[in-house]
Design an enzyme around this catalytic site. Structure first.
Site, PDB file in Angstrom:
ATOM      1  N   ARG A   1       0.863  -1.175   0.000  1.00 14.86           N
ATOM      2  CA  ARG A   1       0.000   0.000   0.000  1.00 14.86           C
ATOM      3  C   ARG A   1       0.899   1.224   0.000  1.00 14.86           C
ATOM      4  O   ARG A   1       2.017   1.194   0.515  1.00 14.86           O
ATOM      5  CB  ARG A   1      -0.911   0.013   1.229  1.00 14.86           C
ATOM      6  CG  ARG A   1      -1.834  -1.207   1.336  1.00 14.86           C
ATOM      7  CD  ARG A   1      -2.636  -1.160   2.623  1.00 14.86           C
ATOM      8  NE  ARG A   1      -3.521  -2.315   2.737  1.00 14.86           N
ATOM      9  CZ  ARG A   1      -3.182  -3.470   3.327  1.00 14.86           C
ATOM     10  NH1 ARG A   1      -1.962  -3.608   3.852  1.00 14.86           N
ATOM     11  NH2 ARG A   1      -4.038  -4.472   3.391  1.00 14.86           N
TER      12      ARG A   1
ATOM     13  N   LYS B   1      -2.166  -2.594   7.692  1.00  8.81           N
ATOM     14  CA  LYS B   1      -3.322  -2.218   8.490  1.00  8.81           C
ATOM     15  C   LYS B   1      -3.346  -3.020   9.785  1.00  8.81           C
ATOM     16  O   LYS B   1      -2.955  -4.178   9.822  1.00  8.81           O
ATOM     17  CB  LYS B   1      -4.607  -2.477   7.699  1.00  8.81           C
ATOM     18  CG  LYS B   1      -4.792  -1.560   6.495  1.00  8.81           C
ATOM     19  CD  LYS B   1      -6.107  -1.844   5.809  1.00  8.81           C
ATOM     20  CE  LYS B   1      -6.342  -0.901   4.640  1.00  8.81           C
ATOM     21  NZ  LYS B   1      -7.623  -1.183   3.955  1.00  8.81           N
TER      22      LYS B   1
ATOM     23  N   HIS C   1      -2.624   2.574  -5.704  1.00 11.01           N
ATOM     24  CA  HIS C   1      -3.171   1.255  -5.361  1.00 11.01           C
ATOM     25  C   HIS C   1      -3.271   0.362  -6.598  1.00 11.01           C
ATOM     26  O   HIS C   1      -3.343  -0.860  -6.474  1.00 11.01           O
ATOM     27  CB  HIS C   1      -4.550   1.410  -4.713  1.00 11.01           C
ATOM     28  CG  HIS C   1      -4.823   0.394  -3.652  1.00 11.01           C
ATOM     29  ND1 HIS C   1      -4.180   0.387  -2.435  1.00 11.01           N
ATOM     30  CD2 HIS C   1      -5.668  -0.669  -3.628  1.00 11.01           C
ATOM     31  CE1 HIS C   1      -4.624  -0.618  -1.703  1.00 11.01           C
ATOM     32  NE2 HIS C   1      -5.516  -1.282  -2.393  1.00 11.01           N
TER      33      HIS C   1
ATOM     34  N   ARG D   1      -0.557  -2.085  -6.707  1.00  9.04           N
ATOM     35  CA  ARG D   1      -0.822  -3.223  -5.821  1.00  9.04           C
ATOM     36  C   ARG D   1      -1.676  -4.258  -6.549  1.00  9.04           C
ATOM     37  O   ARG D   1      -1.416  -5.468  -6.488  1.00  9.04           O
ATOM     38  CB  ARG D   1      -1.524  -2.707  -4.572  1.00  9.04           C
ATOM     39  CG  ARG D   1      -1.884  -3.753  -3.532  1.00  9.04           C
ATOM     40  CD  ARG D   1      -2.371  -3.018  -2.288  1.00  9.04           C
ATOM     41  NE  ARG D   1      -3.037  -3.883  -1.341  1.00  9.04           N
ATOM     42  CZ  ARG D   1      -2.409  -4.618  -0.434  1.00  9.04           C
ATOM     43  NH1 ARG D   1      -1.091  -4.604  -0.368  1.00  9.04           N
ATOM     44  NH2 ARG D   1      -3.081  -5.368   0.430  1.00  9.04           N
TER      45      ARG D   1
ATOM     46  N   HIS E   1      -3.276  -9.331   3.115  1.00  6.78           N
ATOM     47  CA  HIS E   1      -4.726  -9.390   3.285  1.00  6.78           C
ATOM     48  C   HIS E   1      -5.062 -10.145   4.556  1.00  6.78           C
ATOM     49  O   HIS E   1      -4.338 -11.065   4.975  1.00  6.78           O
ATOM     50  CB  HIS E   1      -5.385 -10.103   2.101  1.00  6.78           C
ATOM     51  CG  HIS E   1      -5.404  -9.281   0.846  1.00  6.78           C
ATOM     52  ND1 HIS E   1      -5.723  -7.946   0.842  1.00  6.78           N
ATOM     53  CD2 HIS E   1      -5.158  -9.613  -0.447  1.00  6.78           C
ATOM     54  CE1 HIS E   1      -5.667  -7.488  -0.406  1.00  6.78           C
ATOM     55  NE2 HIS E   1      -5.330  -8.464  -1.195  1.00  6.78           N
TER      56      HIS E   1
ATOM     57  N   TYR F   1      -9.070 -10.815  -7.736  1.00  6.67           N
ATOM     58  CA  TYR F   1      -8.108 -10.728  -8.829  1.00  6.67           C
ATOM     59  C   TYR F   1      -8.350 -11.819  -9.877  1.00  6.67           C
ATOM     60  O   TYR F   1      -7.938 -11.667 -11.014  1.00  6.67           O
ATOM     61  CB  TYR F   1      -6.687 -10.799  -8.271  1.00  6.67           C
ATOM     62  CG  TYR F   1      -6.386  -9.636  -7.367  1.00  6.67           C
ATOM     63  CD1 TYR F   1      -6.382  -8.337  -7.858  1.00  6.67           C
ATOM     64  CD2 TYR F   1      -6.154  -9.823  -6.008  1.00  6.67           C
ATOM     65  CE1 TYR F   1      -6.138  -7.255  -7.030  1.00  6.67           C
ATOM     66  CE2 TYR F   1      -5.898  -8.748  -5.173  1.00  6.67           C
ATOM     67  CZ  TYR F   1      -5.896  -7.475  -5.688  1.00  6.67           C
ATOM     68  OH  TYR F   1      -5.661  -6.403  -4.866  1.00  6.67           O
TER      69      TYR F   1
END
Length: 339
Positions: A164, A189, A263, A266, A289, A298
């Protein structure tokens, strides 16, 4: 105490919410806390309007009708999309959850504000860079300058790691390990930490960047800086990418129709790994993730994979010109008409 006569209750609660509750009890990142702060700055200025001072606002001034009007203002006046509106509402909800628990006299109002709903958002297709598009972006960068070499290594690192943008610009020199096996430590995160392997070409670029900037791996210093010598920001990184994408679009027309932002790199990493045969579980861990479900998107955007699947599938459409049975069977027609 009557809530209407306690103008400082809102200020006290907000100070504790942002300064103690979020960082200490919830362990939110500084970036998230700043986002919540910005939401409340906008809301308080809106609630005060032109006729009042923000310092005069009380909790009772933040009624559900005011919150709803503020959200409408974000979309119609500030031009924010539904997703941004929902992010702002999430910050408001979080505060009123805290307020209801800490100040029972405001529980009824907190419950009413918490009933303000989120807005459904459209799911846009994911824009990512195909290999030739990414190559055009990188090859268009003027690497004869320090700024150009910085831009090149930044974009190359983003693609290598799938980081990110906040993870990348927050990197310190001590997060790098350039000896074998080369890795970079990323903080994602929820303060989750992960190690990502580096390709040999990325290692070479990083070593050149360290030589250009005089940075030492043994001392923690920001890895990416702007022309003023201060740490690069998310907005600066976005401008860097957009500038080079616009330049590459002159040679690769497909870039003119894509919404490319940091992004997107990514997403490009994930699709590249998927096309290379990497399983979804590894991709999910690579990108940091929380679960494998997020990586499933994806599969949906990989057009090349879809075309390959279509080529393998046997056609099932009938080539016969004979009318279907329901058009020639009177009993079946009668039954259908009776429905």
């Amino acid at each position: 105490m009557n809530p209407a006569t306690a103008p400082n209750r809102l200020a006290t609660a907000l100070k504790r919410f942002l300064g103690e509750y979020l960082p200490q009890q919830r362990a939110y990142s500084p970036h998230t806390i700043l986002s919540y702060r910005d939401t409340w700055k906008l809301l308080l200025q809106f609630a005060a309007g032109r006729k009042r001072r923000v310092a005069d606002l009380t909790v009772l001034d933040l009624a559900p009708s005011t919150i709803t009007a503020f959200l409408h203002h974000l979309e119609t006046v500030r031009g924010n999309g539904a997703a941004t509106r929902n992010v702002r509402l999430s910050a408001i909800h979080s505060f009123f959850e805290y307020l209801g628990a800490e100040c029972p006299e405001h529980l009824a109002q907190a419950q009413r504000v918490l009933s303000v709903p989120f807005k459904r958002t459209d799911q846009r297709t994911i824009d990512y860079l195909e290999a030739e598009e990414l190559r055009a972006v990188l090859e268009g960068i003027d690497r004869s300058t320090l700024a150009g070499r910085r831009d090149y290594v930044l974009l190359a690192l983003l693609f290598n790691t799938g980081a990110r943008i906040q993870e990348a610009i927050s990197l310190q020199t001590t997060d790098l390990r350039l000896a074998a096996p080369p890795t970079v430590k990323l903080f994602g995160k929820g303060r989750k930490e992960r190690l990502c392997p580096l390709w040999p070409e990325t290692v070479r670029l990083l070593k050149q960047h360290l030589a250009d900037t005089g940075l030492d791996l043994r001392e923690p210093q920001p890895l990416f800086r702007n022309h003023r010598g201060t740490p690069l920001t998310r907005f600066g990184a976005r401008l860097i990418l957009q500038r080079h994408v616009r330049q590459a679009a002159k040679q690769v027309p497909s870039l003119q129709h894509k919404r490319i932002h940091p992004h997107s790199l990514r997403h490009s990493t994930a699709v590249h790994l998927l096309k290379s045969g990497v399983d979804l579980s590894t991709i999910a861990h690579w990108l940091g993730h929380a679960g494998i479900q997020t990586a499933h998107k994806y599969v949906a955007v990989d057009l090349e994979g879809k075309r390959a699947a279509l080529a393998k599938a046997q056609p099932v459409l009938s080539q016969s010109t004979k009318p279907p049975r329901w058009r020639t069977d009177p009993d079946l027609l009668h039954w259908l008409q009776s429905l």
